[in-house]
Design a protein around this motif. Structure first.
Motif, short mmCIF file in Angstrom:
data_model
loop_
_atom_site.label_atom_id
_atom_site.label_comp_id
_atom_site.label_asym_id
_atom_site.label_seq_id
_atom_site.Cartn_x
_atom_site.Cartn_y
_atom_site.Cartn_z
N THR A 106 -7.64 3.76 -34.57
CA THR A 106 -8.29 4.91 -35.20
C THR A 106 -9.71 5.15 -34.71
N THR A 107 -10.40 4.08 -34.29
CA THR A 107 -11.85 4.18 -34.12
C THR A 107 -12.32 3.37 -32.93
N ASP A 127 -9.29 8.76 -33.83
CA ASP A 127 -9.96 9.68 -34.75
C ASP A 127 -11.48 9.69 -34.63
N ALA A 147 -10.78 13.09 -30.52
CA ALA A 147 -11.28 12.50 -31.76
C ALA A 147 -11.76 13.59 -32.72
N SER A 148 -11.53 13.37 -34.01
CA SER A 148 -11.98 14.34 -35.01
C SER A 148 -13.47 14.19 -35.29
#
Length: 544
Positions: A106-107, A127, A147-148
């Motif tokens: 995710t990161t 993300d 990525a958001s």
């Protein structure tokens, strides 16, 4: 110019692999062609070893409660928390596997690659890109991310960064691309852009925005920057920088390097959405090079070639992706220089690329292996334009540069001098000295000894302040040798003391020996001890 990396979903639809292209590199990618990193679908999953490190040498922190993974240790650190990758082109996968389990990545954590100067290109499909994740990566040239959230200072000071393709960010944090001085025409799809996000990007005079206008903080861009926006995009009426409306699909033609007599291929890509319909594309070049062919990749059907013009029908809407390849022939007599390529789409001129015939006029020295104190290094002389290695040379070992640290002796430990090399931390020790030993004072009586209780004396070292508490036995007058008995041995020791014999090595308590407590040891004291031994009626000790 830059080559745009497709969204991963689009890429999966269009082709089995998509391509990241960065500037020329001298090692492992050919002398005249740009770098290419191919991201296969299989690379979107990486297996971790027992130390949670993938095949690229990147460390992950795993969360078994959420089955997610963070790249790096997610800590504020001056060093890379994810380690230094063993490859110049880094793909952060969508998932990693460990111990038979799958974790969603995710990161990219805080400071994950902070200051790593070996990364050239990176693609990320998670993300969040954390604070300072790639700050100071001075070799990084290409970034693709869906990525958001790109947090503050994520790419701050990436001085070599040329291309940034930001596909779907909800927010781009403050200072995220601050002082990326070589960044050119970044492609941005974002909702919020924070302060100083793109300040100091001197070459980024045109920002290509996909979709409606993001919310932009004051001071997010340099005042000279312009925004390229799609026809019909909303919310740009009060945009903080000047806007230019695009009237057609933008194409991006990649720059390449060549030598005289060479035939080179130049890819052409969609940089923004293109809709289904008929398209006519004309490719023209500066005099000195020639368009000799056009290779279709399948996006446009029924291609026919008429000189430098290709026509065809786009069967359906595409976000982005490879369009085709232009074949360029460089004549044998071509002179060194840069020759531009122009792509005109349905009468609208799109971005131009170039072919550079390199004369290696400007070079730089690239350290392949740094010289150490005791080992020679290797340095290449490299053309700054095309990346060709002009020459290779050995670099002499630097030799040790020792700095001396003198450690003084203490009361309990010896001293020495330690010599530490300022370059490699090699060290050795010499000039050893013995411990000084304590220098005790005369002592302070804390408790006076009596015939009924022990006494205490505290001695203090005048050098280091260490204290030593000594227990003084109870007073037993006449017991000169402290064996708890009064015998002729005690009388003999008293006589030896009076006669000034050498008492070294003998126990002799002067308080006990002064049996009449007059402050002196005399024959009177000896007489009283002899009388006591003979069981006379005599008292040892003070009398009223």
């Amino acid at each position: 110019m830059k080559k745009i990396l497709s969204l991963i979903l689009t890429a999966v639809m269009l082709m089995s692999a998509f391509v990241i292209t960065t500037g020329a590199e001298e090692i492992g990618f050919g002398e005249y062609a740009p770098n290419s990193m191919y991201v296969e679908e299989s690379e979107l999953t990486q297996a971790l070893d027992a130390n949670n490190v993938d095949a690229q040498g990147i460390y992950y922190t795993l969360d078994d409660s959420t089955m997610t993974a963070i790249v790096g240790k997610n800590t504020y650190s001056d060093s890379a928390s994810a380690g230094v990758p063993n490859t110049a082109t880094v793909v952060i996968p969508a998932t990693v596997t460990a111990n038979g389990n799958s974790y969603t990545v995710t990161t990219i954590g805080r400071n994950a690659f902070d200051g790593v100067d070996s990364i050239v290109a990176v693609a990320f499909f998670g993300d969040v890109i954390g604070e300072f994740a790639f700050a100071g990566c001075t070799s990084l040239e290409y970034v693709y991310t869906a990525a958001s959230e790109i947090k503050g200072f994520a790419f701050w000071g990436c001085s070599a960064l040329v291309t940034a393709d930001i596909e779907a960010a909800d927010s781009i944090g403050g200072g995220a691309f601050w002082n990326c001085g070589n960044l050119q025409n970044p492609v941005i799809a974002a909702s919020v852009i924070m302060e100083k996000a793109f300040v100091g990007c001197a070459k980024a005079d045109l920002f290509v925005f996909l979709g409606d206008a993001p919310a932009v903080a004051a001071g997010a861009f340099d005042s000279t920057a312009k925004a390229s926006i799609a026809d019909g995009a909303a919310g740009y009426e009060d945009f903080p920088i000047e806007t230019v409306v695009r009237t057609g699909a933008i194409y991006d033609v990649v720059d390449v390097y060549a030598i005289a007599g060479e035939i080179v291929d130049v890819d052409i890509n969609f940089a923004t959405a293109i809709t289904a319909g008929e398209y006519s594309i004309t490719i023209t070049t500066d005099d000195g090079i020639e368009v000799t062919d056009f290779h279709n990749t399948g996006v446009i059907g029924a291609i026919s070639k008429d000189g430098a013009t290709v026509t065809g029908t786009v069967d359906s809407d595409y976000l982005s992706g490879a369009f085709g390849t232009i074949e360029i022939t460089v004549p044998e007599a071509a002179k060194a220089g840069t020759y531009k390529i122009y792509a005109t789409v349905n009468g609208v001129e799109a971005l131009a690329g170039s072919v550079t015939i390199c004369d290696h006029a400007d070079t730089k020295t690239v350290t392949v292996k740094a010289a150490s104190c005791d080992e020679a290094g290797v340095a290449n002389t490299v053309c700054t334009a095309c990346g060709e290695v002009i020459s290779t040379a050995d670099v002499e070992a630097t030799g040790h540069s020792y700095k001396d640290f003198v450690i003084a002796p203490t009361c309990t430990e010896g001293g020495y001098t330690r010599h530490i090399c300022e370059c490699c931390a090699d060290s050795y020790t010499d000039a050893e000295t013995e411990a000084l030993g304590h220098a005790w004072d005369e002592g302070e009586v804390i408790v006076e000894a009596s015939t009924s209780k022990e006494g205490q004396i505290v001695y203090t070292c005048t050098t280091c302040g260490t204290t030593n508490k000594v227990i003084v036995p109870k007073i037993k007058y006449g017991d000169a040798n402290e064996d708890t008995k009064i015998t002729l041995t005690d009388a003999s020791l008293m006589l030896q003391n009076i006669a000034k014999w050498n008492m070294e090595g003998k126990t002799f308590n002067t308080v006990n020996a002064d049996v009449n407590c007059d402050g002196k040891i005399t024959l009177t004291d000896v007489t009283k001890v002899l009388q006591y031994i003979a069981k006379w009626d005599v008292k040892l000790g003070p009398t009223k």
